[in-house]
Design an enzyme around this catalytic site. Sequence first.
Site, PDB file in Angstrom:
ATOM      1  CG  ASP A  22       0.513  -6.705 -14.530  1.00 31.99           C
ATOM      2  OD1 ASP A  22       0.197  -5.826 -13.692  1.00 31.99           O
ATOM      3  OD2 ASP A  22       1.475  -7.473 -14.376  1.00 31.99           O
ATOM      4  N   GLY A  23       0.111  -3.643 -15.543  1.00 31.79           N
ATOM      5  CA  GLY A  23       1.060  -2.577 -15.852  1.00 31.79           C
ATOM      6  C   GLY A  23       0.518  -1.163 -15.706  1.00 31.79           C
ATOM      7  CD1 TRP A  27       1.629   3.631 -19.831  1.00 27.80           C
ATOM      8  CD2 TRP A  27       0.424   4.923 -18.434  1.00 27.80           C
ATOM      9  NE1 TRP A  27       1.162   4.718 -20.549  1.00 27.80           N
ATOM     10  CE2 TRP A  27       0.420   5.524 -19.715  1.00 27.80           C
ATOM     11  CE3 TRP A  27      -0.270   5.550 -17.397  1.00 27.80           C
ATOM     12  CZ2 TRP A  27      -0.243   6.716 -19.976  1.00 27.80           C
ATOM     13  CZ3 TRP A  27      -0.925   6.740 -17.654  1.00 27.80           C
ATOM     14  CH2 TRP A  27      -0.907   7.308 -18.929  1.00 27.80           C
ATOM     15  CG  HIS A  39      -5.742   1.628 -11.535  1.00 22.48           C
ATOM     16  ND1 HIS A  39      -5.127   0.491 -12.009  1.00 22.48           N
ATOM     17  CD2 HIS A  39      -5.354   1.743 -10.237  1.00 22.48           C
ATOM     18  CE1 HIS A  39      -4.391  -0.043 -11.041  1.00 22.48           C
ATOM     19  NE2 HIS A  39      -4.510   0.702  -9.959  1.00 22.48           N
ATOM     20  CG  LEU A 133     -17.657  -8.712 -27.002  1.00 22.41           C
ATOM     21  CD1 LEU A 133     -16.620  -9.694 -27.572  1.00 22.41           C
ATOM     22  CD2 LEU A 133     -16.984  -7.346 -26.812  1.00 22.41           C
TER      23      LEU A 133
HETATM   24  C1  FPP Z   1      -3.125  -4.218 -12.981  1.00 21.06           C
HETATM   25  O1  FPP Z   1      -2.127  -3.220 -13.050  1.00 21.06           O
HETATM   26  C2  FPP Z   1      -4.439  -3.636 -13.119  1.00 21.06           C
HETATM   27  C3  FPP Z   1      -5.429  -3.717 -12.183  1.00 21.06           C
HETATM   28  C4  FPP Z   1      -5.304  -4.412 -10.897  1.00 21.06           C
HETATM   29  C5  FPP Z   1      -6.723  -3.035 -12.395  1.00 21.06           C
HETATM   30  C6  FPP Z   1      -7.370  -3.225 -13.727  1.00 21.06           C
HETATM   31  C7  FPP Z   1      -8.346  -2.139 -13.845  1.00 21.06           C
HETATM   32  C8  FPP Z   1      -8.557  -1.384 -14.930  1.00 21.06           C
HETATM   33  C9  FPP Z   1      -7.908  -1.604 -16.235  1.00 21.06           C
HETATM   34  C10 FPP Z   1      -9.453  -0.225 -14.760  1.00 21.06           C
HETATM   35  C11 FPP Z   1     -10.786  -0.209 -15.325  1.00 21.06           C
HETATM   36  C12 FPP Z   1     -11.474  -1.466 -15.574  1.00 21.06           C
HETATM   37  C13 FPP Z   1     -12.770  -1.502 -15.964  1.00 21.06           C
HETATM   38  C14 FPP Z   1     -13.408  -2.838 -16.210  1.00 21.06           C
HETATM   39  C15 FPP Z   1     -13.583  -0.284 -16.173  1.00 21.06           C
HETATM   40  P1  FPP Z   1      -1.218  -2.993 -11.777  1.00 21.06           P
HETATM   41  O2  FPP Z   1      -1.846  -1.951 -10.937  1.00 21.06           O
HETATM   42  O3  FPP Z   1      -0.965  -4.295 -11.094  1.00 21.06           O
HETATM   43  O4  FPP Z   1       0.069  -2.459 -12.443  1.00 21.06           O
HETATM   44  P2  FPP Z   1       1.579  -2.652 -11.944  1.00 21.06           P
HETATM   45  O5  FPP Z   1       1.908  -4.119 -12.090  1.00 21.06           O
HETATM   46  O6  FPP Z   1       2.336  -1.814 -12.905  1.00 21.06           O
HETATM   47  O7  FPP Z   1       1.651  -2.164 -10.546  1.00 21.06           O
END
Ligand code: FPP
Length: 245
Positions: A22-23, A27, A39, A133
């Site tokens: 999350d975050g 960020w 992302h 893994l």
């Molecule tokens: C949450 O942060 C993150 C997500 C919903 C997406 C996770 C995706 C990745 C880390 C990208 C790539 C992944 C792979 C497997 C290649 P948020 O958007 O909810 O952040 P916020 O709470 O600050 O809004």
Amino acid sequence: MTISHHRISVSDAALHVAVIMDGNGRWASARGYPRVAGHKEGAAAVRRTVEAAPKTGVGTLTLYAFSSDNWKRPAREVAALMRLFRKHLASETPKLVENGVRLTIIGRRDRLAQSLQASISAAEDATRRGKRLHLRVAIDYSARDLLVQAASRCDPQALPDRETFAALLGSAYGDVGPARDVDLLIRTGGEHRLSDFLLWECAYAELCFLECMWPEFGEVHLREAVEWFHGRQRRYGGLVTAAAG
Ligand code: FPP
């Protein structure tokens, strides 16, 4: 587990660590970037974490990349995330094979674009023999939906025991089968919630909530969280047995 605090043994290598990444959005916003930049940087943190996992005693790593509730986000952000998944599946697969990482995707597949489904199958096939893994990436995942799905497949005349139910859960969407229980759940981004992730598998997980945003996460954070885990006493409802010797 039969490990000392300092020396990581083979049995330790079987830890199942799950991460709620999350975050990313915060960020990016804090730096004046669009959310999608967060992302992208989050994908770099995924790579660091996958590389660090086997060295840190992690045998199974389950990452929450896209929850079934994430479909409610703006279409542009959803599309960007899907593009990112497809791109990384293609570009990372050779490295995963080289490093002995088996990749499987958990979650519904039927709502994903055909092209993404094809990339997923190709990556799963190519990495099938990885032993160092097991990397599980949750896409269009909802633990509650999965529980309902598994429950609907139970025989009402003969309710299953826990092990049988876990097998039903593991195969509900054609996944490779049940994962072992989560030992350690890490959530970045400062929130203290499970957000419908691995509700069954986290029954006895140690929960580690970090203030750092996911794009900032790396080997040091993982190592510290695993060390913290080994310092916890796991009792499973009984009396004291130490997680670490
Ligand atoms: C949450 O942060 C993150 C997500 C919903 C997406 C996770 C995706 C990745 C880390 C990208 C790539 C992944 C792979 C497997 C290649 P948020 O958007 O909810 O952040 P916020 O709470 O600050 O809004």
